[in-house]
Design an enzyme around this catalytic site. Structure first.
Site, mmCIF file in Angstrom:
data_model
loop_
_atom_site.group_PDB
_atom_site.id
_atom_site.type_symbol
_atom_site.label_atom_id
_atom_site.label_comp_id
_atom_site.label_asym_id
_atom_site.label_seq_id
_atom_site.Cartn_x
_atom_site.Cartn_y
_atom_site.Cartn_z
ATOM 1 N N ARG A 1 -9.958 -54.578 -32.542
ATOM 2 C CA ARG A 1 -9.513 -54.667 -33.940
ATOM 3 C C ARG A 1 -8.055 -55.136 -34.047
ATOM 4 N NH1 ARG A 1 -7.960 -50.319 -36.444
ATOM 5 N NH2 ARG A 1 -9.490 -48.939 -35.484
ATOM 6 N N LYS B 1 -14.629 -73.290 -44.469
ATOM 7 C CA LYS B 1 -14.866 -74.600 -45.067
ATOM 8 C C LYS B 1 -14.670 -75.710 -44.024
ATOM 9 C CE LYS B 1 -15.313 -71.861 -48.606
ATOM 10 N NZ LYS B 1 -14.302 -71.609 -49.622
HETATM 11 C C1 LIG Z 1 -13.746 -70.528 -50.284
HETATM 12 C C2 LIG Z 1 -12.330 -70.464 -50.699
HETATM 13 C C3 LIG Z 1 -11.584 -69.290 -50.533
HETATM 14 C C4 LIG Z 1 -12.196 -68.004 -50.013
HETATM 15 O O1 LIG Z 1 -12.597 -68.108 -48.682
HETATM 16 P P1 LIG Z 1 -13.841 -67.268 -48.054
HETATM 17 O O2 LIG Z 1 -13.849 -67.725 -46.656
HETATM 18 O O3 LIG Z 1 -15.044 -67.626 -48.862
HETATM 19 O O4 LIG Z 1 -13.501 -65.829 -48.218
HETATM 20 C C5 LIG Z 1 -10.245 -69.308 -50.898
HETATM 21 N N1 LIG Z 1 -9.675 -70.416 -51.411
HETATM 22 C C6 LIG Z 1 -10.362 -71.555 -51.602
HETATM 23 C C7 LIG Z 1 -9.668 -72.739 -52.175
HETATM 24 C C8 LIG Z 1 -11.710 -71.619 -51.257
HETATM 25 O O5 LIG Z 1 -12.397 -72.752 -51.473
#
Ligand SMILES: *Cc1c(COP(=O)(O)O)cnc(C)c1O
Length: 374
Positions: free
Chosen positions: A47, A196
């Site tokens: 952790r 992403k």
């Molecule tokens: C998806 C996203 C987040 C959040 O990220 P997660 O990995 O889904 O928790 C934050 N900021 C932007 C611009 C995003 O597209």
């Protein structure tokens, strides 16, 4: 070194034990240490830190030119840890179209964390200055923003933040370190949802913070991650690190394909508006040209005929899958307002596209057919 080279090599040192060219995945949750835990110099418990996550963090720090990177279980976990470490009584000033889950998180938790917050158009420095309060300790920009693709002037915001005694956080999830270097422009922290583009294959959740300086703030955020446990799993860290290896060519294709799609949509009679920073008509095109190395793979369109027409187009698309999230190899479409729910401020006629790696001719043909049929 150029970002393209760093993306291929950073965090990728040959494994000393075996000579493996690809890093091992260390799944161990615990590590042998001296009986007196006070004498520990290495790893202790999963952790806190682990070798695979360390490699990812080294790579992210190198790519964003930061002094310290922290990997998290998700982008939200990364952002939440940052917010929780603002001094009680701080005012947090965010972009008016900040990722909706952050707005929701603040609506439910800011008061308990002792924070005040408000929203402003971050692309407008005059409005930002006017929205500052004596207690403002953090400016939170998101550029390009989700889902309106607004572009914020990072260098100018950094000056405003410095003068106000506030830190500048830039959520650069859409841009990635390949297209924007917020720390070089004066920001204090970069946030990425590595779920992403960095992961890039829609198969791993993750988030990261890259700090310009390794100081009390980064140390406090590390402590929060350690105690609240929103660490990145070793396997997830490894998958994001693998995603980084092809980030540069993927972003190159995402940018070219999105530009082709944006130009097609901009001249289509059924399309009322296209939000893409690469179009000359985009209100912050000049800032994007100045501060970014490319305009990215995300765009939004507003369809003539409102919500029903937008949903009909989304339903008629075949190559673009109706799904949330973005930045994967595959093209996605999302009626953003329905995902964000009743509090959404996104126009009902808006469809967000994550333009993937398919041939742009096929993507355009799919859109042409869907716009014609709907
Ligand atoms: C998806 C996203 C987040 C959040 O990220 P997660 O990995 O889904 O928790 C934050 N900021 C932007 C611009 C995003 O597209």
């Amino acid at each position: 070194m150029k970002p393209e080279t760093l993306a291929v090599h950073a965090g990728g040192a040959i494994d000393a034990a075996t000579g493996a060219v690809v890093p091992p995945i260390h799944l161990a949750t615990t590590f042998e240490h001296p009986p007196d835990a006070g004498e520990i110099t290495g790893y202790l418990y999963g952790r806190y830190a682990n070798p695979t996550q360390d490699r990812l963090e080294a790579a992210l720090a190198a790519l964003d030119g930061g002094a310290k990177a922290l990997a998290f279980a998700s982008g939200m976990a990364a952002g939440a840890a940052l917010m929780q470490n603002l001094p009680a009584g701080s005012h947090l000033l965010l972009a008016d179209d900040t990722y909706f889950a952050f707005r929701k998180l603040l609506a439910t938790s800011a008061a308990r964390w002792g924070l005040e917050w408000s929203l402003v158009d971050m692309s407008d420095p005059v409005a930002v200055r006017a929205a500052l309060r004596p207690s403002t300790r953090c400016l939170w920009a998101e550029t390009p923003s989700n889902p309106l693709l607004k572009v914020s002037p990072v260098a100018e915001l950094a000056t405003i933040a410095r003068e106000a005694g506030a830190r500048l956080v830039v959520d650069a999830t859409f841009a990635t370190p390949l297209l924007l270097s917020p720390l070089a422009l004066g920001a204090d922290v970069v946030l990425h949802s590595t779920t992403k583009y960095l992961g890039g294959h829609s198969d791993v959740m993750g988030g990261a913070l890259v700090f310009a300086r390794d100081d009390e703030w980064s140390a406090a955020v590390f402590e929060t991650r350690k105690l609240q446990g929103a660490i990145a799993h070793p396997l997830a860290s490894w998958m994001v690190l693998r995603g980084l290896r092809t980030l540069a060519p993927r972003m190159d294709w995402h940018c070219r394909h999105a530009a082709a799609v944006a130009h097609f949509l901009a001249s289509h009679p059924r399309v009322e508006r296209v939000h893409y920073p690469g179009l000359g008509s985009h209100p912050q095109h000049a800032i994007a040209r100045q501060e970014m190395r490319g305009y990215g793979g995300m765009l939004s369109l507003e369809v003539h005929g409102g919500r029903a027409a937008a949903l009909a187009v989304a339903a008629a698309l075949k190559l673009f899958t109706n799904a949330t999230s973005l930045g994967g190899f595959e093209s996605l479409v999302e009626h953003r307002q329905s995902t964000e729910g009743p509090e959404s401020t996104t126009p009902p006629s808006l469809l967000r596209l994550s333009v993937g790696l398919e041939h742009p001719d096929d993507l355009i043909a799919d859109l042409e057919e869907a716009l014609g049929a709907a």
